[in-house]
Write an enzyme that holds these catalytic residues in place. Structure first.
Site, PDB file in Angstrom:
ATOM      1  N   CYS A  16      39.787  31.017  26.464  1.00 50.48           N
ATOM      2  CA  CYS A  16      39.124  31.705  25.900  1.00 50.48           C
ATOM      3  C   CYS A  16      38.866  31.914  26.198  1.00 50.48           C
ATOM      4  CB  CYS A  16      38.779  30.497  24.646  1.00 50.48           C
ATOM      5  SG  CYS A  16      37.291  31.461  23.855  1.00 50.48           S
ATOM      6  N   CYS A  19      34.819  32.564  25.297  1.00 50.70           N
ATOM      7  CA  CYS A  19      34.458  30.854  25.918  1.00 50.70           C
ATOM      8  C   CYS A  19      34.293  31.502  27.145  1.00 50.70           C
ATOM      9  CB  CYS A  19      35.294  29.739  25.781  1.00 50.70           C
ATOM     10  SG  CYS A  19      35.609  29.613  24.003  1.00 50.70           S
ATOM     11  N   ASP A 395      58.580  58.038  53.683  1.00 49.72           N
ATOM     12  CA  ASP A 395      58.595  58.400  54.690  1.00 49.72           C
ATOM     13  C   ASP A 395      59.816  58.413  55.593  1.00 49.72           C
ATOM     14  OD1 ASP A 395      57.128  58.494  57.001  1.00 49.72           O
ATOM     15  OD2 ASP A 395      57.519  56.389  57.683  1.00 49.72           O
TER      16      ASP A 395
END
Length: 701
Positions: A16, A19, A395
């Site tokens: 949670c 929490c 590149d």
């Protein structure tokens, strides 16, 4: 001065988001703790200061959060049916069913019926109420606070049955949220399990099995066929094929011999290997990948920051709406019972659970999926920005080409033989790290030409190098640079131009007074470069640009082969940076793909910097936003598709989370909103968000 102790821990049963915030506050309140950082996505805790595991477990006891050292591989898996909260929810369900049966037999207002529903509420909602009352006392309004107010309110107005059912359904919703986060975090657990925990080491002529934490740099591992390599190192004995898929995502095993590098977690397939350990267990490539993936999940994406900010104002707004719904209509029409009930239903439907997890569960799932495919994405912000890319700059050397150039033409001048020209040039290039230098040295080695290493070597960035060879100063570099030092005849310049139009790089050699000759070097285009660029165009990347230090004719030849939309040639590293800024002004979001070393400024300036060959390349892992671990350009279209899919899913999640709640709130108008509908809307939104996010697991290359 005493050094502050910093410890890392892994958390279990952390599902949670609210929490997690409360747990972080509890840990921070420990007097001996200076600083706390909690990574919810990775379920990881970093504590600066002194705190015992017992103190940390006590800080998380309110939600059953378990704390173990980060180095521990132990995972306490509690079966679904044995989790305390699920047992209480099951017992609560039994009393709800008993209450329903009693209501049929004796009626809803009978003391036995109310008693059964009351017991169901107390058992199923014990942990909710415990935290809810504490939060209410401190004016902290999270979902448990809202649920506490709603359930107690339902009981006060006599809706015992509704209150009991809501408590049970909320427990189911919490269990779903916990399951979803555990599922999303599996990617990290799988990464942690890639490398073995022990290794067979030869010490003092004997073979001993040691925990990887006890293996030292310089130890020699003995790896038998079918075993995983436990540490990063260099092969000092044996030959085999090694499956590197866990690290790089490569599906085809790679041949390895003495002198080759191997990575922890890769699988030795055929022969016995002796591996000299080159890194401690905490510094191996897989350890760095795990750390970077965890950090990536901690870094909040723009959409997540928006949701967090929105949720901050959303919850108080829901409480205000609930009060208005409960009081204003009651004052007008007088049906207090009905409208207070409607207000309580608004509180339940307003729980922000689905909204809060709408973004992190998608980000965690996507980054974990990418890591398993050999693509390291270093944060939610980079994952999102990839989805907005309008152009990609590449590149040339080592990115669009193989990066293993070969000498193709040698033109010796002024009475210099080809062998002498190669010997002089190789003497200068002996100390150079440039790919073209390696091609010349390889040619000299294959031709058995004896090389005398030059002295007083100096590299001139973007131009070339010089050193003293055979008692004379030799300059080796680009045509433009050598022209600054000595005249180059027109016929030689014409020859150089002709070679460049063939797509070859030309190196010119000269002494202080004499032009010695030219060497043409060709770097072969990667076999999949063209198909990758076509794939990118098919998914909407219309602008592909090559940034290279090579001469324009060479660049144009390769651009024609690959159907690039633009080229910028003759660039020094600082020119690449300016070119990147120009591209961003032109296209907006621009990605840069390079090797992570020479292209570092341009990679850093790009909207998203993508490094090739991250495995074994510390610079690439550190400087780039995304690393293609297998040096495989073919992973690029997959990465962009994953990013775009993640963006779509995040938007869908936010729509689901808010849409279902808005739909439920509209039921207030005719007065049809019930606590059942409210909790189903909240639970339904959470379930939709979770299942929708887990679709990202299925996206493959």
């Amino acid at each position: 001065m005493k050094k502050t102790n910093t410890q890392e821990y892994r958390l279990q049963n952390l599902s949670c988001a609210n929490c997690a915030m409360k747990f972080e506050k509890n840990v921070q309140s420990i007097p001996t703790v200076e600083e706390v950082q909690l990574n919810f996505g990775a379920a990881k805790l970093t504590v600066k200061g002194d705190a015992s595991i017992e103190q940390l477990c006590e800080a998380g006891a309110f939600d059953g959060i378990k704390v173990v050292p980060a180095s521990s591989r132990e995972e306490v898996h509690i079966p679904f049916y044995m989790k305390k909260e699920n047992i209480l929810a099951g017992i609560s369900l039994l009393f709800v069913i008993a209450g329903y049966l009693m209501s049929v037999l004796q009626g809803e207002d009978h003391i036995a019926t109310i008693g059964l529903f009351f017991i169901a509420i107390v058992i199923g909602g014990f942990t909710i109420f415990k935290d809810g009352f504490k939060n209410l006392f401190h004016f902290e309004f999270d979902m448990k606070t809202l649920m506490t107010i709603a359930v107690i309110g339902a009981a006060v107005i006599g809706e015992w049955k509704e209150g009991a059912v809501v408590v049970f359904l909320f427990a189911v919703s919490e269990a779903l949220e916990g399951y979803s986060m555990n599922k999303a975090r599996q990617s990290i657990r799988q990464l942690m399990d890639i490398a073995p925990a022990t290794a067979l080491v030869r010490r003092n002529g004997e073979l001993v099995e040691l925990a990887t934490e006890d293996v030292q740099i310089g130890d020699v591992l003995i790896v038998k066929p079918g075993q995983k390599i436990a540490m990063d190192g260099e092969i000092v004995g044996g030959m085999s094929t090694v499956n590197q898929a866990p690290i790089t995502g490569e599906s085809i095993p790679v041949k390895k011999a003495v002198g080759d590098e191997v990575f922890a977690g890769t699988l030795n397939e055929e022969g016995v290997l002796e591996v000299n350990v080159t890194k401690h267990v905490k510094d191996t490539t897989i350890a760095k990948i795990i750390t970077l993936v965890e950090e990536a999940q901690a870094e909040k994406a723009p959409s997540q920051k928006f949701v967090d900010k929105f949720a901050k104002y959303y919850t108080p707004a829901v409480i205000l709406i609930a009060i208005i719904v409960a009081i204003v209509p009651s004052l007008i029409v007088g049906d207090w019972h009905h409208w207070i009930y409607q207000g309580l239903a608004v509180l339940v439907v307003g729980c922000p659970c689905a909204l809060v997890i709408s973004t992190p569960v998608a980000i965690v799932t996507a980054i974990g999926n990418a890591a398993r495919q050999g693509v390291l994405i270093k944060g939610g912000i980079h994952l999102e920005q990839l989805g907005h890319i309008e152009a990609i700059a590449f590149d040339k050397t080592g990115t669009l080409t193989k990066g293993v150039p070969e000498v193709t033409n040698i033109l010796a001048l002024q009475g210099t033989s080809e062998e002498l020209l190669i010997r002089l040039v190789a003497g200068v290039e002996h100390s150079s790290q440039h790919p073209l230098a390696k091609a010349i040295l390889n040619y000299a080695e294959n031709a058995s030409i004896i090389i005398e290493k030059g002295i007083d070597f100096q590299s001139v960035t973007g131009k070339g190098a010089y050193a003293t060879v055979d008692f004379q100063q030799i300059f080796v570099g680009s045509v433009q640079w050598i022209q600054e030092l000595t005249d180059i005849p027109k016929d030689i310049l014409k020859e150089v131009e002709s070679l460049q139009y063939e797509g070859k790089s030309v190196v010119v050699a000269a002494s202080k007074t004499t032009l010695l000759g030219i060497i043409a070097i060709a770097d072969q285009v990667r076999s999949n470069s063209r198909s990758v660029l076509q794939d990118l165009q098919s998914i909407g990347i219309k602008n592909t640009v090559m940034l290279t230090g090579d001469a324009k004719p060479t660049a144009e030849t390769i651009a024609k082969q690959l159907h690039l939309t633009d080229i910028k040639a003759d660039l020094l590293p600082e020119d690449k940076l300016e070119a990147m800024k120009e591209l961003q002004q032109q296209y907006g979001f621009v990605a840069m793909v390079g090797d992570g070393v020479n292209d570092a400024p341009a990679l850093a300036a790009a909207s998203v910097g993508i490094a090739m060959g991250g495995a074994g390349t510390d610079t690439a892992l550190e400087t780039a936003d995304v690393a293609l671990m297998a040096d495989d350009l073919g992973k690029l279209p997959y990465t962009i598709r994953l990013s775009r899919k993640t963006l779509r899913i995040i938007k869908e999640n936010i729509m689901f989370a808010l849409g279902l709640k808005i739909l439920a709130l509209l039921l207030i108008i005719p007065g049809w909103l019930t606590l059942w509908i409210a909790i189903f809307a909240d639970m339904g939104a959470t379930l939709l968000v979770v299942l929708n996010s887990l679709r990202l697991i299925r996206i493959q290359k």
